[in-house]
Design an enzyme around this catalytic site. Structure first.
Site, PDB file in Angstrom:
ATOM      1  N   HIS A  24       0.824  -1.212   0.000  1.00  0.00           N
ATOM      2  CA  HIS A  24       0.000   0.000   0.000  1.00  0.00           C
ATOM      3  C   HIS A  24       0.865   1.272   0.000  1.00  0.00           C
ATOM      4  O   HIS A  24       0.479   2.265  -0.597  1.00  0.00           O
ATOM      5  CB  HIS A  24      -0.970  -0.016   1.176  1.00  0.00           C
ATOM      6  CG  HIS A  24      -2.039  -1.059   1.030  1.00  0.00           C
ATOM      7  ND1 HIS A  24      -2.337  -1.960   2.011  1.00  0.00           N
ATOM      8  CD2 HIS A  24      -2.846  -1.350  -0.008  1.00  0.00           C
ATOM      9  CE1 HIS A  24      -3.297  -2.758   1.598  1.00  0.00           C
ATOM     10  NE2 HIS A  24      -3.627  -2.411   0.369  1.00  0.00           N
ATOM     11  N   HIS A  30      -2.269  -5.315  -6.643  1.00  0.00           N
ATOM     12  CA  HIS A  30      -2.378  -6.584  -5.935  1.00  0.00           C
ATOM     13  C   HIS A  30      -3.808  -7.122  -5.995  1.00  0.00           C
ATOM     14  O   HIS A  30      -4.762  -6.357  -6.124  1.00  0.00           O
ATOM     15  CB  HIS A  30      -1.908  -6.448  -4.483  1.00  0.00           C
ATOM     16  CG  HIS A  30      -2.629  -5.390  -3.709  1.00  0.00           C
ATOM     17  ND1 HIS A  30      -2.261  -4.058  -3.753  1.00  0.00           N
ATOM     18  CD2 HIS A  30      -3.686  -5.455  -2.878  1.00  0.00           C
ATOM     19  CE1 HIS A  30      -3.061  -3.357  -2.968  1.00  0.00           C
ATOM     20  NE2 HIS A  30      -3.946  -4.190  -2.426  1.00  0.00           N
ATOM     21  N   CYS A  64     -14.248  -6.589   2.289  1.00  0.00           N
ATOM     22  CA  CYS A  64     -13.190  -6.287   1.323  1.00  0.00           C
ATOM     23  C   CYS A  64     -11.865  -6.662   1.972  1.00  0.00           C
ATOM     24  O   CYS A  64     -11.614  -6.309   3.116  1.00  0.00           O
ATOM     25  CB  CYS A  64     -13.216  -4.818   0.917  1.00  0.00           C
ATOM     26  SG  CYS A  64     -13.709  -3.659   2.194  1.00  0.00           S
ATOM     27  N   GLU A 112      -5.757  -2.138  -6.751  1.00  0.00           N
ATOM     28  CA  GLU A 112      -6.248  -3.505  -6.629  1.00  0.00           C
ATOM     29  C   GLU A 112      -6.883  -4.029  -7.904  1.00  0.00           C
ATOM     30  O   GLU A 112      -7.533  -3.289  -8.643  1.00  0.00           O
ATOM     31  CB  GLU A 112      -7.269  -3.591  -5.488  1.00  0.00           C
ATOM     32  CG  GLU A 112      -6.662  -3.255  -4.151  1.00  0.00           C
ATOM     33  CD  GLU A 112      -7.562  -3.528  -2.977  1.00  0.00           C
ATOM     34  OE1 GLU A 112      -7.025  -3.840  -1.900  1.00  0.00           O
ATOM     35  OE2 GLU A 112      -8.802  -3.427  -3.115  1.00  0.00           O
TER      36      GLU A 112
END
Length: 175
Positions: A24, A30, A64, A112
């Site tokens: 992050h 990712h 999530c 993401e």
């Protein structure tokens, strides 16, 4: 064996284990999963716990997260429904994939490739949120959610706003 804080991320064209916080900080692309639990015309939302390292106390879709290294998306979705929300017995359906990039504050970026799932809940669904993950839950119709977002978009996670602004039909169409 990778550490439990490791997720997979693309580095130099390869998918490799990387520390989640480092991914992050670097804004590395990712894999992730998101689940929307539906009950009739309502969506189960979660308010992220105050102790989350990013986006604390913002409202998000039901679940999530990131799959563990070697974990498939569906297994991850089922696992996190239980771990985050105490929900068992639902069968998530894959609705598609979404790739997004969003600044989540404090020098962190969510970049993401997300497997998006929906799961239909019975009227008597038992929800027992993990307080380390979730501050509150709320069932809300899509119309009410969109009205709330138009009044105060900053109360919602960047990814929820992206999903609803850009991918509404692929997530909820004919579900």
């Amino acid at each position: 064996m990778p550490a439990s804080s490791d997720i997979l991320a693309w580095v130099d064209g390869r998918l490799v284990p990387v520390d989640k916080l480092a991914a992050h900080r670097r804004g590395l692309l990712h894999p992730a999963i998101s689940v929307f639990v539906l009950r009739g015309d309502e969506i189960l939302l979660q308010q992220r716990a105050a102790g989350k390292y990013h986006s604390p106390l913002l409202w998000a879709n039901t679940v999530c997260t990131h799959p563990h290294v070697g974990e498939d998306d569906l297994t991850c979705a089922i696992r996190r429904l239980d771990e985050e929300m105490g929900i068992r017995g639902l069968t998530p359906t894959l609705r598609g994939r979404v790739t997004y990039r969003a600044d989540v504050g404090q020098g962190l970026t969510e970049h993401e490739d997300v497997a998006i799932f929906t799961a239909h809940a019975p009227a008597d669904l038992r929800v027992a949120p993990n307080p380390d993950e979730v501050a509150a839950t709320h069932w809300m119709s899509l119309d009410a959610l969109n009205a709330a977002r138009s009044q105060a978009p900053w109360k919602f996670t960047p990814w929820l706003n992206i999903y609803l602004d850009q991918h509404l039909q692929s997530i909820f169409g004919n579900s």
